[in-house]
Design a protein around this motif. Structure first.
Motif, mmCIF file in Angstrom:
data_model
loop_
_atom_site.group_PDB
_atom_site.id
_atom_site.type_symbol
_atom_site.label_atom_id
_atom_site.label_comp_id
_atom_site.label_asym_id
_atom_site.label_seq_id
_atom_site.Cartn_x
_atom_site.Cartn_y
_atom_site.Cartn_z
ATOM 1 N N ARG A 128 -7.354 -0.696 10.401
ATOM 2 C CA ARG A 128 -6.397 0.366 10.101
ATOM 3 C C ARG A 128 -5.031 -0.173 9.671
ATOM 4 O O ARG A 128 -4.389 0.381 8.788
ATOM 5 N N HIS A 129 -4.615 -1.291 10.256
ATOM 6 C CA HIS A 129 -3.300 -1.824 9.928
ATOM 7 C C HIS A 129 -3.198 -2.228 8.462
ATOM 8 O O HIS A 129 -2.116 -2.280 7.904
ATOM 9 N N ALA A 130 -4.348 -2.542 7.862
ATOM 10 C CA ALA A 130 -4.317 -2.974 6.466
ATOM 11 C C ALA A 130 -5.109 -2.020 5.580
ATOM 12 O O ALA A 130 -5.573 -2.391 4.520
ATOM 13 N N ALA A 479 -3.443 -8.768 4.125
ATOM 14 C CA ALA A 479 -2.803 -7.491 3.832
ATOM 15 C C ALA A 479 -1.536 -7.711 3.016
ATOM 16 O O ALA A 479 -1.304 -7.031 2.016
#
Lengths: 556, 91
Positions: A128-130, A479
């Motif tokens: 989710r962070h990327a 990312a």
């Protein structure tokens, strides 16, 4: 060179031994295909080719630099930290301290939960962070440049919103190897004409009323292009593998599969019901060992000989940029009387002096490969796939393959796009254009790879493979690399776990004949700048030898 | 001059923090998570520094004494008349 010849010679001797010693296996081979029909001829050819094989080995250069130790440790540390934080967040969500925004299911008593797995944990807490680096929507033809729709997130990537703006960036991510993914030039007019004539859908499968004259034309054109007896085309590239393999092998057969084969091949192999043994990537010793075991020991428990042995390989491996060592595989397959299934999804059009894939690249005889598979989704800028081989094989597939019986046949404009591009590559229409594109792609590949090597990045793969993986390793760098490149006007693909091993996350550039030297220079500058920023110039090896050779001027 | 030095220092620090955050993967995490991790790192590092400052000198002295005791028994007698320094005696 000498080794190459020696090996071939041994294989010829073994051939005769095997055919005398193991008649049962031999008969099976005879029953199911044409290999034996070609046996004498091909053996003669192999001896001739093996001298060329020596030259092939001189020109076959692949690089897989090992991960530096400190980078591997730091990467694991980064993942460990993220996993730890993920568990803490999950703990908070479980006790309702924090609002859970992920996909959850209502608590049904007695039902085992659907979404409790490492994958869902990974998606929720790490991917989710990327998330913004993947599934980016684009709104133009994927030519040398394309328009990426800008997205923002106001809640830490749980939801992404469109801003309505688009970014015009250079396209180094699409598999548009020969630059045929265009909307105007060359094929556009033909496709328009065909659409006006036939419409877009066929609304029937090939065995019913979906078999158009242009499908027939395409089938024979593909066979002509590849130099095989016949070919069959399928409307979806992935299904070409997964739906046709079950028609070829069944229970009691053995599939020897390269460990880095594509998901479609893995799915197809599983659907066959045959036993699958995986050999190490491009490791010919391992393959031979497993082949020998299979021939000697036969099936497990019963020790009957295998009905068929099928070696499944890809031409260009899309994540590593490596090439199958086809000449060696062909000699092994002849030695042990196995069949060869070659997936040329990434190589057809992109490799070889005539764009016929790896078989052309190594200068082999197309008849040496029993089943040649490839897709039209890459170099031809269309969709679908083909299987080419002997007439008997294709007749069998026409009658038995799921993709011929059940799926709707290929859309006419797509068919026309493939016919136009393939005629162009073959030089039937626009004689110089196809050749120019192939040469341009080859030049671009060498130039770009050379540039990255010289800048000190770790690059994987064969020097001629248009897929260029650049190793980044750390999850945060992945990312940031994607975001920073996009910000500077370079659109590319990054891949991490589970598509790659956990510490070998990478960015992947796909070169195209539609790129010119200025674009490549600009892209190299951007990668250089981002590489400096993120410090991803890990390479400690000397620059490969071939990069010192002077490149010819760009054939533009 | 001082201003330039200050700017250079700030740049170096920003650069160092960026790399620290990239390597620990906190560059892509949420601000709250970043805050927590930074606090933990600061606590751990400061504890280490504290421990080093408080216990290290005593520990080193003890080690030295131990070393002197082990090797210096014989040389002790030699050095009586010479009034040499300990280090010279040991060597």
């Amino acid at each position: 060179m000498a080794t190459g010849r020696g090996e071939t010679r041994t294989s010829t001797v073994e051939n005769t031994k095997m055919s005398n010693g193991q008649p049962r296996n031999y008969t099976n081979g005879h029953k199911n295909g044409h290999t034996n029909g070609y046996k004498n001829g091909t053996n003669g050819k192999t001896n001739g080719k093996s001298e060329k094989g020596g030259r092939w080995q001189d020109d076959f250069e692949e690089y897989f630099e090992e991960t530096p130790y400190h980078i591997a440790i730091l990467t694991y540390l980064g993942y460990a930290l993220m996993v730890f934080i993920g568990h803490v967040r999950d703990f908070l969500r479980y006790y309702g301290i924090e609002q859970d925004k992920s996909c959850t299911e209502s608590n049904q008593e007695g039902f085992s939960p659907l979404l409790v797995s490492w994958e869902s944990f990974y998606t929720r807490n790490m991917y989710r962070h990327a998330r913004d680096c993947w599934n980016r929507p684009i709104c133009s033809a994927p030519g040398s440049t394309f328009d990426v729709m800008e997205r923002v997130s106001h809640d830490h990537n749980w939801n992404l919103e469109m801003t309505g703006k688009t970014l015009k960036v250079m396209n180094f991510g699409s598999y548009n190897y020969l630059g045929f993914a265009e909307n105007k030039e060359l094929c556009g007019r033909d496709v328009q004409r065909v659409t006006e004539k036939y419409g877009v859908g066929t609304c029937a499968s090939r065995q019913e009323l979906g078999y158009l004259d242009i499908h027939r034309e395409l089938d024979s054109l593909v066979a002509d292009f590849l130099g095989t007896e016949a070919a069959i085309t399928v409307p979806m590239g992935f299904a070409t593998n997964s739906m046709n393999m079950p028609a070829l092998v069944s229970k009691g057969c053995l599939i020897l599969s390269d460990e880095l084969n594509h998901a479609s091949l893995i799915l197809g192999s599983r659907l066959t019901g045959a036993l699958i043994r995986v050999y190490k990537h491009n490791d010919m010793k391992d393959l031979e060992h497993k082949l020998r075991d299979a021939v000697c020991e036969g099936q497990p428990r019963t020790h009957r000989p295998w009905k068929k042995i099928l070696i499944v390989v890809e031409g260009v491996y899309s994540m590593e940029g490596s090439l199958a060592r086809l000449p060696e595989i062909v000699s092994l397959k002849k030695k042990y009387k196995a069949y060869l299934y070659l997936d040329e999804a990434h190589s057809v059009g992109a490799m070889g002096p005539h764009g016929r894939g790896v078989v052309d690249h190594f200068g082999l005889d197309p008849h040496d490969v029993d089943i040649m598979m490839g897709t039209f989704t890459k170099s031809f800028g269309a969709c679908g796939g083909y299987i080419a081989g002997s007439k008997r094989l294709i007749r069998h597939l026409r009658a038995n393959s799921h993709s011929a019986i059940y799926s709707c046949s290929m859309s006419p404009p797509v068919t026309q796009q493939i016919i136009s591009t393939m005629s162009c590559i073959m030089g039937r229409t626009n004689p110089q254009e196809g050749r120019r594109r192939i040469q341009q792609l080859k030049w671009n590949t060498r130039y770009f790879r050379k540039g990255l090597h010289e800048r000190g990045f770790i690059i994987y793969g064969n020097k001629d493979s248009p897929v260029v993986p650049l190793l980044i390793y750390m999850p945060s760098k992945i990312a940031l690399f994607s975001r920073e490149c996009l910000k500077r006007g370079l659109g590319t693909v990054v891949a991490g776990f589970p598509a790659t091993p956990i510490i070998e996350a990478r960015a992947r550039f796909c070169l195209s004949a539609s790129h010119n030297k200025e674009m490549l220079d600009k892209a190299l500058d951007i990668v250089e700048e981002v590489g400096e920023l993120l410090q991803i110039k890990y390479s400690r090896q000397p620059v490969p030898r071939w990069t010192s050779e002077a490149l010819e001027p760009s054939p533009e | 001059m001082l201003q330039r030095l200050w700017r250079h220092l700030a740049d170096t620090l920003r650069h160092a923090y960026f790399h620290y955050s990239v390597i620990l993967c906190i560059a892509i995490l949420e601000p709250a998570e970043r805050y927590v991790i930074n606090s933990v790192v600061i606590v751990v590092v400061s504890l280490l520094v504290y421990a080093t400052v408080v216990y290290m000198p005593g520990h080193v002295t003890m080690l030295c004494q131990c070393f002197v005791h082990l090797t210096g028994i014989r040389s002790h007698g030699d050095s009586v008349g010479q009034r040499g320094t300990t280090s010279a005696t040991i060597s």
